[in-house]
Design a protein around this motif. Structure first.
Motif, PDB file in Angstrom:
ATOM      1  N   ARG A  20      40.666 -35.852  -1.409  1.00 13.59           N
ATOM      2  CA  ARG A  20      40.204 -35.725  -2.794  1.00 13.59           C
ATOM      3  C   ARG A  20      39.550 -34.352  -2.905  1.00 13.59           C
ATOM      4  N   ARG A  59      37.795 -31.470  -5.322  1.00 16.50           N
ATOM      5  CA  ARG A  59      37.205 -31.072  -6.608  1.00 16.50           C
ATOM      6  C   ARG A  59      37.812 -29.736  -7.007  1.00 16.50           C
ATOM      7  N   THR A  75      37.035 -28.242 -10.085  1.00 20.77           N
ATOM      8  CA  THR A  75      36.143 -27.501 -10.973  1.00 20.77           C
ATOM      9  C   THR A  75      34.792 -28.186 -11.054  1.00 20.77           C
ATOM     10  N   THR A  76      33.788 -27.377 -11.326  1.00 24.34           N
ATOM     11  CA  THR A  76      32.469 -27.933 -11.622  1.00 24.34           C
ATOM     12  C   THR A  76      32.188 -27.812 -13.116  1.00 24.34           C
ATOM     13  N   SER A  91      34.452 -27.559 -17.048  1.00 20.46           N
ATOM     14  CA  SER A  91      35.279 -28.413 -17.893  1.00 20.46           C
ATOM     15  C   SER A  91      36.521 -28.869 -17.134  1.00 20.46           C
ATOM     16  N   ALA A  92      37.111 -29.959 -17.611  1.00 18.43           N
ATOM     17  CA  ALA A  92      38.318 -30.486 -16.978  1.00 18.43           C
ATOM     18  C   ALA A  92      39.396 -29.413 -16.917  1.00 18.43           C
ATOM     19  N   ALA A 127      42.870 -36.305 -18.076  1.00 21.02           N
ATOM     20  CA  ALA A 127      42.561 -37.411 -17.167  1.00 21.02           C
ATOM     21  C   ALA A 127      43.842 -38.142 -16.795  1.00 21.02           C
ATOM     22  N   ASP A 142      41.701 -37.229 -11.669  1.00 25.20           N
ATOM     23  CA  ASP A 142      40.910 -38.442 -11.903  1.00 25.20           C
ATOM     24  C   ASP A 142      40.556 -38.574 -13.388  1.00 25.20           C
ATOM     25  N   SER A 143      39.693 -39.522 -13.673  1.00 25.98           N
ATOM     26  CA  SER A 143      39.363 -39.810 -15.068  1.00 25.98           C
ATOM     27  C   SER A 143      38.577 -38.692 -15.749  1.00 25.98           C
ATOM     28  N   THR A 144      38.038 -37.771 -14.937  1.00 22.39           N
ATOM     29  CA  THR A 144      37.318 -36.640 -15.529  1.00 22.39           C
ATOM     30  C   THR A 144      38.215 -35.411 -15.696  1.00 22.39           C
ATOM     31  N   GLY A 145      39.387 -35.461 -15.082  1.00 22.02           N
ATOM     32  CA  GLY A 145      40.271 -34.307 -15.135  1.00 22.02           C
ATOM     33  C   GLY A 145      39.807 -33.166 -14.252  1.00 22.02           C
ATOM     34  N   LYS A 146      38.898 -33.471 -13.317  1.00 24.66           N
ATOM     35  CA  LYS A 146      38.314 -32.422 -12.473  1.00 24.66           C
ATOM     36  C   LYS A 146      38.633 -32.579 -10.992  1.00 24.66           C
TER      37      LYS A 146
END
Lengths: 139, 144
Positions: free
Chosen positions: B81, B83, B85-86, B88-89, B93, B125-129
């Motif tokens: 998994r 990341r 971005t910290t 915006s997406a 999602a 994921d659901s945050t788009g990040k």
């Protein structure tokens, strides 16, 4: 005081080089001297801070930002340049107050004495031999 | 193909394991998509979804930090998994990410176009990040 001029893109493992991985605790560029905390976090080493910060264990072999993996060479030879010598052949490389940078030993003027290694036969490679004395240099 | 806009300093592995390492065969930035060049000492180079060479389309991983040619490089593998971005997406999602026709890039599957060899990288994921890596190299070009 003049640090050895190292171009990050030219840094590479050399003869007998072995490396380990840590997690970068800050932005680190290839060729920088690092120390590693007990938690496995690599930081730029300096002789102008705490004794722990002067406990250099090697030289970064790639670049990383905070929380990214970072490989650091701890023994063997690291190529520091391909275009010309970074210093005098046989120069002893030490830490100085500029975190991560390598300086010729003759430049020392204070702080902890930490040897990182010596420049090899072309002046382009560093033969690693990290030794943190824990002693503050006094003129 | 409009790639996801990634910031190298934001890239971070979120789970342990599921990583590999090799030697970079080119300048690589964190977040770029890699293949292994078996014709060049297995060095890691930038994957390209419309390369004429199958090996260049076969995704090996996603770079977790920066490296220049000849430097060690660690990458995320399937199951990781990452990341992206910290801020915006980077995408919608649940979007499926694929290897881009821009070397090293990743793009939403909705940008897939004729001639592109589809290699799925995973889903956001659901945050788009955050990308959950699940590499699938189809070897099939999208028909016109």
């Amino acid at each position: 005081m003049t640090a050895f001029t190292i171009t990050a893109a030219q840094v590479a493992p050399g003869s007998g080089c072995q490396w380990k991985w840590a997690t970068a605790g800050e932005t680190i560029t290839a060729g920088m001297a690092v120390y590693v905390t007990e938690g496995g976090v690599a930081m730029k080493a300096t002789n102008g801070g705490t004794e722990a910060q002067a406990e250099c264990v090697g030289v970064a072999l790639a670049s990383a930002n905070l929380d990214q993996p970072i490989p650091y060479a701890y023994t063997g030879t690291v190529v520091l340049a391909t275009g010309g010598a970074v210093g005098i052949i046989g120069d002893i490389a030490i830490l100085f107050t500029t975190a991560g940078s390598l300086y010729p030993a003759l430049d020392i003027s204070g702080g902890y004495t930490t040897v990182v290694g010596a420049l090899g036969a072309t002046g382009q490679e560093l033969i690693l031999a990290p030794f943190a004395s824990g002693i503050v240099w006094t003129d | 193909m409009s790639d996801y806009s990634l910031t190298a300093s934001h890239i971070k592995l979120l789970n342990r394991g599921n990583t590999g390492e090799g030697i970079a065969g080119a300048t690589v930035t964190a977040g770029q998509v890699l293949y292994e060049d078996t014709a060049d000492a297995n060095k890691l180079k930038l994957a390209d979804a419309n390369s004429a060479t199958a090996a260049v389309r076969a995704v090996k991983g996603i770079a977790l930090h920066g490296a220049s040619a000849g430097q060690p490089l660690r990458y995320a593998k399937t199951g990781a998994r990452v990341r992206l971005t910290t801020g915006s997406a980077v995408g919608a999602a649940g979007a499926t990410a694929i290897a881009s026709t821009n070397a090293g890039g990743m793009a939403p599957i909705t940008d897939n176009a004729a001639g592109t060899y589809v290699t799925v990288l995973g889903t956001l994921d659901s945050t788009g990040k955050i990308l959950t890596c699940a590499f699938t190299t189809s070897g099939v070009a999208t028909p016109a």
